[in-house]
Design a protein around this motif. Structure first.
Motif, short mmCIF file in Angstrom:
data_model
loop_
_atom_site.label_atom_id
_atom_site.label_comp_id
_atom_site.label_asym_id
_atom_site.label_seq_id
_atom_site.Cartn_x
_atom_site.Cartn_y
_atom_site.Cartn_z
N THR A 1 -0.78 -60.15 5.26
CA THR A 1 0.11 -61.00 4.55
C THR A 1 0.09 -60.76 3.00
O THR A 1 1.17 -60.87 2.45
N ILE A 2 -1.12 -60.47 2.34
CA ILE A 2 -1.08 -60.26 0.94
C ILE A 2 -0.16 -59.17 0.79
O ILE A 2 0.68 -59.17 -0.35
N PHE A 3 -0.24 -58.21 1.64
CA PHE A 3 0.42 -56.74 1.26
C PHE A 3 1.98 -57.09 1.44
O PHE A 3 2.82 -56.56 0.60
N VAL A 4 2.34 -57.96 2.38
CA VAL A 4 3.84 -58.05 2.49
C VAL A 4 4.42 -58.97 1.30
O VAL A 4 5.35 -58.60 0.71
N LEU A 5 3.49 -59.66 0.82
CA LEU A 5 4.05 -60.69 -0.22
C LEU A 5 3.93 -59.72 -1.67
O LEU A 5 4.95 -59.92 -2.54
N GLN A 6 3.13 -58.98 -1.78
CA GLN A 6 2.98 -58.22 -2.93
C GLN A 6 4.44 -57.25 -3.16
O GLN A 6 4.97 -57.04 -4.07
N LYS A 7 4.88 -56.85 -1.98
CA LYS A 7 6.02 -55.88 -1.88
C LYS A 7 7.14 -56.48 -2.28
O LYS A 7 8.37 -55.94 -2.05
N LEU A 8 7.11 -57.96 -2.14
CA LEU A 8 8.43 -58.39 -2.39
C LEU A 8 9.16 -58.28 -3.75
O LEU A 8 10.42 -58.41 -3.79
N ARG A 9 8.17 -57.89 -4.66
CA ARG A 9 8.73 -57.45 -5.83
C ARG A 9 8.34 -56.02 -5.90
O ARG A 9 7.26 -55.76 -5.86
N LYS A 10 9.50 -55.16 -6.20
CA LYS A 10 9.06 -53.89 -6.41
C LYS A 10 8.31 -53.18 -7.61
O LYS A 10 7.02 -52.71 -7.52
N LYS A 11 8.77 -53.41 -8.63
CA LYS A 11 7.79 -52.50 -9.69
C LYS A 11 7.80 -53.58 -11.03
O LYS A 11 9.21 -53.89 -11.47
N PRO A 12 6.83 -54.22 -11.21
CA PRO A 12 5.37 -54.14 -10.43
C PRO A 12 5.59 -55.07 -9.24
O PRO A 12 6.23 -55.97 -9.40
N ASN A 13 4.50 -54.96 -8.37
CA ASN A 13 4.33 -55.86 -7.51
C ASN A 13 3.91 -57.26 -7.84
O ASN A 13 3.37 -57.14 -9.03
N ILE A 14 4.08 -58.18 -6.99
CA ILE A 14 3.83 -59.60 -7.35
C ILE A 14 2.34 -59.35 -7.27
O ILE A 14 1.49 -58.93 -6.45
N ARG A 15 1.55 -60.23 -8.34
CA ARG A 15 0.12 -60.07 -8.06
C ARG A 15 -0.14 -61.30 -7.52
O ARG A 15 0.21 -62.57 -7.50
#
Length: 210
Positions: free
Chosen positions: A86-100
């Motif tokens: 789930t963390i990985f999916v949420l991080q990728k919701l914003r590309k550059k930079p990823n969501i912290r």
């Protein structure tokens, strides 16, 4: 939509006590960060919100951080892989930079984090009686405290500076802890341990730095 100067933060909380504490942070740091109204629920709830709720989905690209504020118990330690997905999916919701993604974890009960607002202490916290002991210690410092009580929680939270120091002190006394630079490794290590710890102070130091 232009980037906000103040970081946008969503907070997902395990219970009412964490919600009340986050409300205090939202007010205290309103000039430094946009902390959205805290939501009750953790990883599954966040996943659904960002997939199905337009208010969350449409803000994903301007979301800087997502926080999970919760307790870690011995029985949960096998669930890390599901959380990590789930963390990985949420991080990728914003590309550059990823969501912290920040995990505001505390062993056993949030009352241990609250207790650190008053004193340096590292009790073993796994079973019910040990959690009750922490609650009693906290009530000795903050008479009248009950879970989710707004006034008592605010009174505790106002001592935040001391809690940051004491929270760091707790981590300094853990042997073999991975460094903060290895954030995922460190989180997994702590989550799967049965040691007494809290990482809430890391998020508090971030707010202070703003």
């Amino acid at each position: 939509m232009g980037r906000k100067i103040k970081p946008l933060i969503y907070v997902f909380c395990e219970g009412e006590s964490e919600i009340e504490y986050t409300k205090f942070l939202k007010e205290k740091y309103k000039d430094a960060a946009v902390i959205q109204k805290p939501v009750k629920g953790l990883f599954d709830v966040a996943d659904k919100k960002f997939k199905k709720d337009a208010r969350y989905r449409n803000n994903a690209e301007v979301t800087d951080e997502i926080w999970f504020f919760f307790d870690v118990d011995d029985g949960q330690t096998g669930s890390w892989d599901k959380i990590k997905k789930t963390i990985f999916v949420l991080q990728k919701l914003r590309k550059k930079p990823n969501i912290r993604i920040r995990l505001l974890m505390t062993t056993g009960c949030v009352e241990y984090w609250f207790l650190l607002h008053y004193k340096k202490v590292r009790p073993f916290i796994q079973n019910v009686s040990e959690k009750e002991n922490v609650l009693k210690m906290l009530q000795n410092e903050c008479p009248g405290y009950e879970k989710g009580n707004p006034a008592a929680t605010r009174k505790i939270a106002e001592r935040l500076d001391k809690a940051i120091i004491n929270g760091d002190w707790v981590l300094e006394h853990i042997t073999g802890l991975p460094t903060l630079e290895d954030n995922d490794v460190r989180n997994r290590w702590l989550y799967q341990s049965t040691l007494t710890f809290t990482t809430v102070q890391d998020a508090m130091k971030f707010l202070e730095s703003l």
